[in-house]
Design a protein around this motif. Structure first.
Motif, PDB file in Angstrom:
ATOM      1  N   VAL A   1       0.837  -1.201   0.000  1.00 21.06           N
ATOM      2  CA  VAL A   1       0.000   0.000   0.000  1.00 21.06           C
ATOM      3  C   VAL A   1       0.869   1.247   0.000  1.00 21.06           C
ATOM      4  O   VAL A   1       0.605   2.218  -0.698  1.00 21.06           O
ATOM      5  CB  VAL A   1      -0.941  -0.008   1.217  1.00 21.06           C
ATOM      6  N   LEU A   2       1.953   1.222   0.791  1.00 24.04           N
ATOM      7  CA  LEU A   2       2.853   2.371   0.836  1.00 24.04           C
ATOM      8  C   LEU A   2       3.512   2.603  -0.522  1.00 24.04           C
ATOM      9  O   LEU A   2       3.624   3.735  -0.991  1.00 24.04           O
ATOM     10  CB  LEU A   2       3.921   2.150   1.912  1.00 24.04           C
TER      11      LEU A   2
ATOM     12  N   ALA B   1       1.936   6.651  -6.982  1.00 21.17           N
ATOM     13  CA  ALA B   1       0.894   7.554  -7.471  1.00 21.17           C
ATOM     14  C   ALA B   1       1.287   9.009  -7.256  1.00 21.17           C
ATOM     15  O   ALA B   1       1.092   9.862  -8.133  1.00 21.17           O
ATOM     16  CB  ALA B   1      -0.425   7.245  -6.764  1.00 21.17           C
ATOM     17  N   GLN B   2       1.875   9.289  -6.093  1.00 19.83           N
ATOM     18  CA  GLN B   2       2.298  10.662  -5.806  1.00 19.83           C
ATOM     19  C   GLN B   2       3.431  11.095  -6.736  1.00 19.83           C
ATOM     20  O   GLN B   2       3.458  12.226  -7.228  1.00 19.83           O
ATOM     21  CB  GLN B   2       2.743  10.750  -4.342  1.00 19.83           C
TER      22      GLN B   2
ATOM     23  N   LYS C   1       2.383   1.721  -3.451  1.00 14.52           N
ATOM     24  CA  LYS C   1       1.382   2.170  -4.410  1.00 14.52           C
ATOM     25  C   LYS C   1       1.095   3.663  -4.246  1.00 14.52           C
ATOM     26  O   LYS C   1       1.010   4.418  -5.219  1.00 14.52           O
ATOM     27  CB  LYS C   1       0.104   1.358  -4.230  1.00 14.52           C
ATOM     28  N   ALA C   2       0.975   4.101  -2.989  1.00 16.67           N
ATOM     29  CA  ALA C   2       0.710   5.516  -2.737  1.00 16.67           C
ATOM     30  C   ALA C   2       1.894   6.378  -3.162  1.00 16.67           C
ATOM     31  O   ALA C   2       1.724   7.459  -3.739  1.00 16.67           O
ATOM     32  CB  ALA C   2       0.413   5.719  -1.251  1.00 16.67           C
ATOM     33  N   ALA C   3       3.116   5.886  -2.905  1.00 19.69           N
ATOM     34  CA  ALA C   3       4.306   6.654  -3.286  1.00 19.69           C
ATOM     35  C   ALA C   3       4.420   6.766  -4.801  1.00 19.69           C
ATOM     36  O   ALA C   3       4.770   7.822  -5.339  1.00 19.69           O
ATOM     37  CB  ALA C   3       5.550   5.991  -2.701  1.00 19.69           C
TER      38      ALA C   3
END
Length: 210
Positions: A176-177, A183-184, A179-181
């Protein structure tokens, strides 16, 4: 799937149904039968046989329950197939005494859960709330003495040498981390490209001549 010319039967799923009382068990009820029996701090169904009811108590497994039932029959003449609801108060007290100190009644010490106790050096067996309390005390002792196991307990990780690369994660999932990184990062790159692709704005010159 067919196995050896026969269809393999799948095990029935567990439905969590309550204990069913058959007509045969009803016939075995005595005059002073108790539907609920309190034993070692736990409420037990009175229609259970003694050897099966013992396994419902925390700290007693299959082998120890059989050994205790045999000792109960030998010393107190209580059949191990008797319904626990038919036992008298005196018989229940004797059974509880036997559960807490089975070595005195012929049970082998290797079946106990507290062999060579840390404080007394004796072979003990703890059941019910005594077992849960002793377990908490031992974990706190490990934490206070800062042993490896105590340190692992304090940070909420596994203590018996298991691998933790893919299991036992207590925080947010690594995937999850990532994926979020990602996307950012992609959003920032897109914004930078849009900014670089636009032509520079020409300065506006005001004409004061009329």
């Amino acid at each position: 799937m067919a196995v050896g010319g026969r269809e393999e039967k799948k095990p029935a799923p567990r439905t969590g149904k309550p204990f069913e009382i058959s007509a045969e068990l009803k016939k075995r009820e005595g005059k002073d039968f108790n539907g609920i029996v309190r034993l070692a701090g736990k409420d037990l169904e009175g229609h259970l046989e003694v050897r099966n009811a013992l396994r419902k108590v925390k700290g007693i497994g299959h082998n120890l329950s059989q050994a205790i039932a045999i000792a109960l029959k030998k010393e107190f003449a209580v059949d191990n197939e008797e319904l626990v609801g038919n036992l008298t108060e005196d018989q229940l007290n004797k059974l509880e005494t036997l559960m807490k100190d089975p070595v005195k009644h012929g049970v082998k010490s290797f079946m106990l859960n507290r062999q060579k106790d840390r404080e007394t050096g004796e072979d003990k067996h703890l059941v019910g709330t005594d077992l849960a309390f002793s377990l908490r005390q031992e974990i706190e002792l490990e934490k206070n003495t800062r042993t490896w196991r105590g340190w692992r307990h304090s940070i909420g990780q596994k203590v018996r040498g298991q691998h933790t690369r893919t299991t036992g994660r207590t925080g947010m999932s690594v995937g999850v981390l990532k994926k979020a990184a990602k996307a950012q990062k992609s959003a920032a790159a897109t914004k930078a490209q849009d900014t670089a692709g636009k032509p520079a704005a020409k300065p506006v010159v005001k004409d004061n001549k009329k």
